[in-house]
Design a protein around this motif. Structure first.
Motif, PDB file in Angstrom:
ATOM      1  N   THR A   1       0.828  -1.208   0.000  1.00  0.00           N
ATOM      2  CA  THR A   1       0.000   0.000   0.000  1.00  0.00           C
ATOM      3  C   THR A   1       0.860   1.255   0.000  1.00  0.00           C
ATOM      4  OG1 THR A   1      -1.701  -1.198   1.213  1.00  0.00           O
ATOM      5  CG2 THR A   1      -1.836   1.209   1.208  1.00  0.00           C
ATOM      6  N   ARG A   2       1.895   1.290   0.831  1.00  0.00           N
ATOM      7  CA  ARG A   2       2.787   2.450   0.870  1.00  0.00           C
ATOM      8  C   ARG A   2       3.542   2.592  -0.442  1.00  0.00           C
ATOM      9  NH1 ARG A   2       5.483   5.550   4.704  1.00  0.00           N
ATOM     10  NH2 ARG A   2       6.424   7.276   3.550  1.00  0.00           N
ATOM     11  N   LEU A   3       3.910   1.476  -1.049  1.00  0.00           N
ATOM     12  CA  LEU A   3       4.616   1.517  -2.319  1.00  0.00           C
ATOM     13  C   LEU A   3       3.734   2.118  -3.403  1.00  0.00           C
ATOM     14  CD1 LEU A   3       7.363   0.676  -3.451  1.00  0.00           C
ATOM     15  CD2 LEU A   3       6.337  -1.492  -4.123  1.00  0.00           C
ATOM     16  N   GLU A   4       2.446   1.781  -3.380  1.00  0.00           N
ATOM     17  CA  GLU A   4       1.526   2.359  -4.350  1.00  0.00           C
ATOM     18  C   GLU A   4       1.372   3.855  -4.139  1.00  0.00           C
ATOM     19  OE1 GLU A   4      -2.074   0.202  -3.989  1.00  0.00           O
ATOM     20  OE2 GLU A   4      -1.408  -1.498  -5.190  1.00  0.00           O
ATOM     21  N   GLU A   5       1.292   4.272  -2.858  1.00  0.00           N
ATOM     22  CA  GLU A   5       1.131   5.693  -2.574  1.00  0.00           C
ATOM     23  C   GLU A   5       2.341   6.495  -3.049  1.00  0.00           C
ATOM     24  OE1 GLU A   5       0.422   5.905   1.554  1.00  0.00           O
ATOM     25  OE2 GLU A   5      -1.661   5.216   1.450  1.00  0.00           O
ATOM     26  N   GLU A   6       3.544   5.944  -2.840  1.00  0.00           N
ATOM     27  CA  GLU A   6       4.752   6.664  -3.253  1.00  0.00           C
ATOM     28  C   GLU A   6       4.893   6.693  -4.772  1.00  0.00           C
ATOM     29  OE1 GLU A   6       7.998   4.871  -1.265  1.00  0.00           O
ATOM     30  OE2 GLU A   6       7.534   5.732   0.695  1.00  0.00           O
ATOM     31  N   SER A   7       4.569   5.571  -5.426  1.00  0.00           N
ATOM     32  CA  SER A   7       4.760   5.519  -6.873  1.00  0.00           C
ATOM     33  C   SER A   7       3.675   6.262  -7.622  1.00  0.00           C
ATOM     34  CB  SER A   7       4.794   4.057  -7.336  1.00  0.00           C
ATOM     35  OG  SER A   7       3.546   3.438  -7.085  1.00  0.00           O
ATOM     36  N   SER A   8       2.489   6.400  -7.031  1.00  0.00           N
ATOM     37  CA  SER A   8       1.385   7.008  -7.760  1.00  0.00           C
ATOM     38  C   SER A   8       1.609   8.484  -8.039  1.00  0.00           C
ATOM     39  CB  SER A   8       0.079   6.821  -6.988  1.00  0.00           C
ATOM     40  OG  SER A   8       0.166   7.423  -5.706  1.00  0.00           O
ATOM     41  N   TRP A   9       2.542   9.135  -7.295  1.00  0.00           N
ATOM     42  CA  TRP A   9       2.863  10.511  -7.599  1.00  0.00           C
ATOM     43  C   TRP A   9       3.586  10.640  -8.936  1.00  0.00           C
ATOM     44  CZ3 TRP A   9       0.861  14.470  -5.032  1.00  0.00           C
ATOM     45  CH2 TRP A   9       0.357  14.246  -3.748  1.00  0.00           C
ATOM     46  N   GLN A  10       4.158   9.554  -9.406  1.00  0.00           N
ATOM     47  CA  GLN A  10       4.918   9.593 -10.653  1.00  0.00           C
ATOM     48  C   GLN A  10       4.209   8.886 -11.807  1.00  0.00           C
ATOM     49  OE1 GLN A  10       7.691  11.349 -10.787  1.00  0.00           O
ATOM     50  NE2 GLN A  10       7.615  11.821  -8.598  1.00  0.00           N
ATOM     51  N   ILE A  11       2.945   8.498 -11.613  1.00  0.00           N
ATOM     52  CA  ILE A  11       2.295   7.676 -12.637  1.00  0.00           C
ATOM     53  C   ILE A  11       2.042   8.441 -13.925  1.00  0.00           C
ATOM     54  CG2 ILE A  11       1.220   6.089 -10.997  1.00  0.00           C
ATOM     55  CD1 ILE A  11      -1.320   7.701 -11.185  1.00  0.00           C
ATOM     56  N   TYR A  12       2.004   9.790 -13.859  1.00  0.00           N
ATOM     57  CA  TYR A  12       1.746  10.578 -15.059  1.00  0.00           C
ATOM     58  C   TYR A  12       2.997  11.332 -15.520  1.00  0.00           C
ATOM     59  CZ  TYR A  12      -3.143   9.608 -14.099  1.00  0.00           C
ATOM     60  OH  TYR A  12      -4.342   8.964 -13.872  1.00  0.00           O
ATOM     61  N   SER A  13       4.158  10.917 -15.035  1.00  0.00           N
ATOM     62  CA  SER A  13       5.395  11.580 -15.442  1.00  0.00           C
ATOM     63  C   SER A  13       5.789  11.142 -16.855  1.00  0.00           C
ATOM     64  CB  SER A  13       6.511  11.235 -14.454  1.00  0.00           C
ATOM     65  OG  SER A  13       7.750  11.725 -14.913  1.00  0.00           O
ATOM     66  N   ASP A  14       6.399  12.062 -17.583  1.00  0.00           N
ATOM     67  CA  ASP A  14       6.896  11.771 -18.933  1.00  0.00           C
ATOM     68  C   ASP A  14       8.363  11.379 -18.939  1.00  0.00           C
ATOM     69  OD1 ASP A  14       4.455  12.296 -20.150  1.00  0.00           O
ATOM     70  OD2 ASP A  14       4.891  14.445 -20.336  1.00  0.00           O
ATOM     71  N   GLN A  15       9.021  11.390 -17.796  1.00  0.00           N
ATOM     72  CA  GLN A  15      10.440  11.091 -17.720  1.00  0.00           C
ATOM     73  C   GLN A  15      10.661   9.594 -17.519  1.00  0.00           C
ATOM     74  OE1 GLN A  15      12.777  13.365 -18.264  1.00  0.00           O
ATOM     75  NE2 GLN A  15      11.216  14.974 -18.485  1.00  0.00           N
ATOM     76  N   ASN A  16      11.510   9.034 -18.367  1.00  0.00           N
ATOM     77  CA  ASN A  16      11.871   7.633 -18.207  1.00  0.00           C
ATOM     78  C   ASN A  16      12.889   7.463 -17.080  1.00  0.00           C
ATOM     79  OD1 ASN A  16      10.255   6.585 -20.292  1.00  0.00           O
ATOM     80  ND2 ASN A  16      11.785   7.145 -21.826  1.00  0.00           N
ATOM     81  N   ASP A  17      13.011   6.244 -16.611  1.00  0.00           N
ATOM     82  CA  ASP A  17      13.940   5.944 -15.529  1.00  0.00           C
ATOM     83  C   ASP A  17      15.375   6.109 -16.042  1.00  0.00           C
ATOM     84  OD1 ASP A  17      15.285   5.068 -13.338  1.00  0.00           O
ATOM     85  OD2 ASP A  17      14.391   3.072 -13.269  1.00  0.00           O
ATOM     86  N   PRO A  18      16.168   6.998 -15.463  1.00  0.00           N
ATOM     87  CA  PRO A  18      17.542   7.184 -15.965  1.00  0.00           C
ATOM     88  C   PRO A  18      18.467   6.022 -15.634  1.00  0.00           C
ATOM     89  CG  PRO A  18      17.169   8.533 -14.013  1.00  0.00           C
ATOM     90  CD  PRO A  18      15.849   7.934 -14.368  1.00  0.00           C
ATOM     91  N   SER A  19      18.033   5.111 -14.763  1.00  0.00           N
ATOM     92  CA  SER A  19      18.891   3.988 -14.379  1.00  0.00           C
ATOM     93  C   SER A  19      18.805   2.807 -15.333  1.00  0.00           C
ATOM     94  CB  SER A  19      18.539   3.525 -12.958  1.00  0.00           C
ATOM     95  OG  SER A  19      17.212   3.019 -12.906  1.00  0.00           O
TER      96      SER A  19
END
Length: 356
Positions: free
Chosen positions: A267-285
């Motif tokens: 649940t906490r993982l979903e809350e943290e990741s959901s702030w980035q669900i509409y980002s256009d930036q790909n993972d730089p790693s």
């Protein structure tokens, strides 16, 4: 002057082949004719029949006309190329190749085609665009509330034209178009990966269409034939982990279970990741090795589609393992290599006792 249109009855190659078979096996034809006469439809023969557009399907006016046929001079003709289907008194032609027809509950991958009034138009490879309502998406932060005018003004900041997303078919309209939703965190905007497309008929329906593959790659097999390959994220790893396999797993007030003592809950993982669900930036790693692995999987899927093999997780992994014999990723889309990969997948399934 008015032109007179004449209809010439013709026999296709498949019907000519059928006449040769009839001459070689007259006894079977007599049996089939007897069965047809008993059902009240004399002159109709059973069995698989392939027809082309404009080809005569039946001279009997007792059949009800179904999809893929048209009626002219008390005779039924085919309007598409496909196989003849006879159910009771309904006569129809199933096309050999057609566009995707959505069904409720389908997991699909689509592309935003238009941003409208409180809705997005989504291209899902069907006859019509699907509709994604503003009220059918999750807002950043996992907030569940009514959508306001400010949210409507910011629709293009969430999803804009050209963005890819995976969603579920929520319902169907009377005209056959689909209504989508992305309320679950396993749906939403797609990034960190590569898009490829295959015929929708090659996607084997299953309970789960998101799979973690060897090499830290996750595949989303859309029922509509749209496929997305991406780097495996924390959410993907947490979704596949068994709920009670880790030590110290405890249930929370919402029913969520902690994967390990040193990790956060789902649940906490979903809350943290959901702030980035509409980002256009790909993972730089994302490393070059993962990029090559994604490209290898994409070429493997193209090889399976070229050989007209149904695409499943097991077959993708089997073809990927067989492709390791070729060091150059670009060589996997050569004709001889694709045929070889297809043969390896079929032989592997035969060895496991598959009916393929």
């Amino acid at each position: 002057m008015s032109e007179v249109i004449t209809v010439v009855r013709r026999k296709g190659a498949f019907q000519q082949f059928g006449e040769i078979v009839e001459k070689l096996d007259e006894e079977d034809v007599d049996i089939e004719m007897t069965e047809a006469s008993e059902s009240g439809l004399e002159g109709e023969k059973s069995g698989l029949q392939v027809v082309t557009p404009g080809e005569l399907v039946s001279e009997n006016p007792g059949w009800m006309r179904g999809h893929g046929t048209y009626f002219l001079d008390n005779m039924t003709y085919s309007s598409v190329a496909g196989t003849v289907s006879k159910v009771n008194r309904l006569l129809s032609v199933i096309p050999l190749k057609s566009r995707y027809s959505p069904e409720t509950g389908d997991h699909i991958v689509g592309r935003i085609a238009e941003v409208g009034n409180k809705r997005w138009r989504v291209d899902i490879g069907g006859r019509q665009h699907a509709v994604l309502m503003l009220g059918s998406v999750n807002l950043p932060g996992g907030i569940l509330r009514r959508k306001s005018e400010s949210d409507e003004l910011q629709m293009r900041s969430f999803l804009k034209e050209g963005d890819l997303l995976n969603a579920e078919v929520q319902s169907l309209f009377q005209d056959g178009s689909a209504s989508l939703h992305t309320r679950s965190l396993k749906y939403g905007k797609l990034r960190d990966g590569m898009f490829c497309q295959v015929p929708s008929s090659l996607i084997v329906r299953s309970k789960n269409h998101t799979h973690n593959l060897p090499g830290s790659v996750t595949v989303v097999l859309g029922v509509n034939g749209f496929i997305w390959l991406r780097k495996t994220s924390k959410m993907d790893s947490a979704r596949d982990a068994p709920s009670g396999a880790s030590m110290g797993s405890t249930g929370g007030p919402t029913g969520a279970k902690s994967l390990r003592a040193d990790t956060v809950s789902i649940t906490r993982l979903e809350e943290e990741s959901s702030w980035q669900i509409y980002s256009d930036q790909n993972d730089p790693s994302i490393t070059s090795s993962i990029r090559q692995t994604i490209c290898r999987y994409a070429n493997v899927i193209k090889a399976l589609a070229y050989c007209e093999i149904g695409i499943t997780q097991e077959r993708i992994v089997s073809a990927y393992e067989a492709s390791m014999a070729y060091s150059a990723v670009g060589s996997l889309i050569e004709r001889e290599v694709m045929e070889s990969l297809g043969d390896d997948v079929l032989n592997a399934e035969k060895m496991r006792g598959s009916p393929f």
